[in-house]
Structures are given as C-alpha cells and as structure tokens.
Design a protein around this motif. Sequence first.
Motif, PDB file in Angstrom:
ATOM      1  N   LEU A   1      -6.194   1.271  -7.813  1.00 23.42           N
ATOM      2  CA  LEU A   1      -5.978   0.940  -6.156  1.00 23.42           C
ATOM      3  C   LEU A   1      -7.140  -0.369  -6.005  1.00 23.42           C
ATOM      4  O   LEU A   1      -6.377  -1.518  -5.250  1.00 23.42           O
ATOM      5  CB  LEU A   1      -6.221   2.112  -5.267  1.00 23.42           C
TER       6      LEU A   1
ATOM      7  N   TYR B   1      -7.174   0.812   0.486  1.00 13.54           N
ATOM      8  CA  TYR B   1      -7.093   0.951  -1.105  1.00 13.54           C
ATOM      9  C   TYR B   1      -8.198   1.549  -1.655  1.00 13.54           C
ATOM     10  O   TYR B   1      -8.244   2.394  -2.525  1.00 13.54           O
ATOM     11  CB  TYR B   1      -6.980  -0.472  -1.661  1.00 13.54           C
TER      12      TYR B   1
ATOM     13  N   GLN C   1      -5.495  -3.787  -7.135  1.00 15.33           N
ATOM     14  CA  GLN C   1      -4.460  -4.317  -6.379  1.00 15.33           C
ATOM     15  C   GLN C   1      -4.740  -4.521  -4.868  1.00 15.33           C
ATOM     16  O   GLN C   1      -4.341  -5.744  -4.482  1.00 15.33           O
ATOM     17  CB  GLN C   1      -3.344  -3.032  -6.205  1.00 15.33           C
ATOM     18  N   GLY C   2      -5.828  -4.069  -4.452  1.00 12.62           N
ATOM     19  CA  GLY C   2      -6.328  -4.537  -3.090  1.00 12.62           C
ATOM     20  C   GLY C   2      -7.024  -5.840  -3.290  1.00 12.62           C
ATOM     21  O   GLY C   2      -6.333  -6.891  -2.217  1.00 12.62           O
TER      22      GLY C   2
ATOM     23  N   ARG D   1       1.544   3.621  -2.640  1.00  9.51           N
ATOM     24  CA  ARG D   1       0.410   4.320  -3.195  1.00  9.51           C
ATOM     25  C   ARG D   1      -0.266   5.596  -2.426  1.00  9.51           C
ATOM     26  O   ARG D   1      -1.340   6.166  -2.694  1.00  9.51           O
ATOM     27  CB  ARG D   1      -0.624   3.472  -3.428  1.00  9.51           C
TER      28      ARG D   1
ATOM     29  N   ILE E   1       0.848  -1.194  -0.112  1.00  5.26           N
ATOM     30  CA  ILE E   1      -0.147   0.275  -0.041  1.00  5.26           C
ATOM     31  C   ILE E   1       0.840   1.290  -0.022  1.00  5.26           C
ATOM     32  O   ILE E   1       0.437   2.261  -0.734  1.00  5.26           O
ATOM     33  CB  ILE E   1      -0.894   0.058   1.346  1.00  5.26           C
TER      34      ILE E   1
END
Length: 425
Positions: free
Chosen positions: A175, A105, A178-179, A44, A41
């Motif tokens: 995001l 995220y 990715q989460g 980001r 994380i």
Amino acid sequence: MNAHSAPAGAPADVRLPPEVRRARWAVSLVFLLNGASFCAILPRYPELVEALGLSKTAFGLAVGIGPIGGLLAGLFAARLMRRFGSARVAVLTQIFASSAHLLVYTSGSWWWLAGSLVLAQAADAITDIAMNAHGMRVERRYRRSIMNSYHGWWSLGAVAGGLIGAACAQLGVPLWIQGITGLVVFGALAAAALRFLLPGHDATERTPVAGPSAASAAEVPGSVPSGFRIAGMSLRALSLVIALGMVLVFAGSTEDAGSTWGALFMVSTFDSTPFVAGMAFVALQGAQTIGRFTGDAVVDRLGDRTTARLGALIAAAGMSLALLVPTPLTAVIGFAAAGWGVATLFPAAYRAADDLPGVPHGVGITVVGWFARLGFFLTPPLVGALADALTLRYALWMMPLYFLGILIFSGVLSTRSKQPGATVP
C-alpha cells in the motif's frame, strides 16, 4: 460585447483563442487527477479493513467521518477563491489531497484511517468547488455546455484509479508504494496544469447585468422582502440552492455506494478475487464516464430535469435487479446502471447554482458542494450498521431510496437547454 465571448449565434469554438482551449484541457486534467488520486485507494479498502481488524460498522464510521473535513473546509472555499483565485486553489488543494491519500494508504489504526480521510476530504472539497468554478469560467468563454465533459474526465480518472488500485491489489503491491507513487505522479501533473489555467479574476467572464442587480432590485408584488437574506441570498434563492444541494446528497450517496461498498459487496457476497471485486466500482464509474461524455448532447435535447428523472428510473431498475438476483454479473450491471443514472447530476446542479440570480459569486456552488459532502457523511455509517445487522446485500437496498430522492428534488433542475450564463427560471 464581452471581449472574451463569441458573438451570439456564432459557430461553437470558431473564434476561441489557443489559451482558452489549453485552459479547457488543463481543467480537464485537474478533474481527471482528482478522480484518479482518491479512487485508486478504493479497491484496497478490503485489505485495510482486514489489516486493521475493523467491522463493517467501524469501517463505515471511519469513512463517514472523513466528509466532516469536507463539510468544514468547504465553507471556506468561496473565501479562498476570492483571495487566491480558483486556479491556484484547485491545484494546491489537489496536491495536498494526494499527500493526505498517502496517509490513508499507511493507516495503522482506526483513528489514523479516520483522521487521514478527514484531511483528504477537506482538501478534496475545496478542490471540487474550485475546479468546478474554474470550469464554469472556461465554459462561459466557449458559450456552450462543456461541464458534463469535465465530469466525464473526473469519471475517467476514477476508472483509471480504480483499475490501478485493483491491479495493485491483485499483484500484491504494498500500500505504501502505491501511495508514494500516486503522490509524486498526481502531484506533479497537477502542478503542471496551473500555468495553463485562465488568469485574472474569477468574475471576468460573467456578463454584467444592466440596471439594478438581482440582489438589490426593487421589491415586486409577492416577492420576499430584500431584508430577509442569508449569506447574501433571498430566502427563495436559498431554498433553490438547498434543493439543488439535496439532488447532490442523493447523487453523492449513490457514488458512495459504489466507492465504499462495491468491492466489499463483491467479496462478502460472492467471495470474488481482489480484481473482480474492484469491478463493481469500475462499472459504476465507467458507465458514469460514458454518461458524462455524452451528457451535454442529451441534456441539450431533453433538459436537465428529464435527464435526471430518466436516469433515476434506470438506476433503480438496475440496482433492484442486482439485489433481487445477486450474481457477479448482475452486480456489475446494477452498479453500471447506477453510475449512468446519476452521471449528469453534479454538472447540472453546479451549473444551476452558479447561474442563480441573486446568489453572490461563488456562494451557490459552495453551498451545493457542501450538501454533496453531507451525503458522503451520512450514508457510510448507516449502510455499515445495516450491513452488520442484516448483510451488505440488504443494506444496499438504501440505493433505490436515493433514486426516489432524486426524482423528488429534480424538479428544481432546468427543463430546457440554455446558453452558459443564462439564469435558471
């Protein structure tokens, strides 16, 4: 002789059954996942700050509120381990942590971000304590120091997570994608590790103490009366645990400087690209990884105390260079020096707390872990406020103060190597 222990003086690992070796790799996997899941994380963070329109003070406050979850949840870790065992607790709370990371995220407001970080830190605090406690079980079967290698795997996971996050930021991966990917992959691997962890009660590997225990031994001249006890500990034992905890307050604050502020420092000071910005954190964790995988040999030679003090001096020199002569290269070198300097502190403090005489099983490691969260709680809002008032470059001069704190409190660490399970002088 304990059936699970090799004879004293036996060659390391010669008579270890396969299940013990598998348990070591399973614990290492949990450490790696714990590092990778959250640290993916961090690169980001600049996107979240921009998307939510947060000032550095507001962002620092959100990140600082997160450890409140860890401070509260960590108090229940010992109780959960007594009831369910460290293996189950470590794995289940790691899966819950990955679920909470998905909420981070997808944050849509400051309150959402802060609440998600509270949940994530609550799960992480319990995972942290439980996986270290289980790691100590395996270390006692090995009858030699392997705790630094566990934390090396955590750092390796943190580096991998940082690289994944930096690459996703550079490629513009949404995001939420990715989460979700992190939850599925990291959660599945954590669940797979459970079947290879050690069965039985967490006190199985502890060597019984002959005669009266440290907690009930007769009074000796000059000792604190046994009636003066807090959480089952004498005042002297409590003071040692608190001192160990303070070592981790400053070590944790150093790690937070890289994780929370590293990418933002690179962007705000040098206008770095997203991938280059992520290199500050990767440098800190990469150097910490090397320091941890080599740390057992260094500690065996120098002792925890000398290793900690040398590391603090190197970290102070590196970060001072980065802040006095700010360039992308010196910044990466400075964060790397900080990571290497604090590499052995978490394993050293956890081991010492778990081995302290007169401290109930699971309590010492829980209290020390709680103090580590205190550092994560206090420093982000402070650094954020200083950054808004001065600039982030000047706010990060807090880091040399952290290294001074390590020098002061490192006196509680051991001065020599010892077999796992030995008591701290």
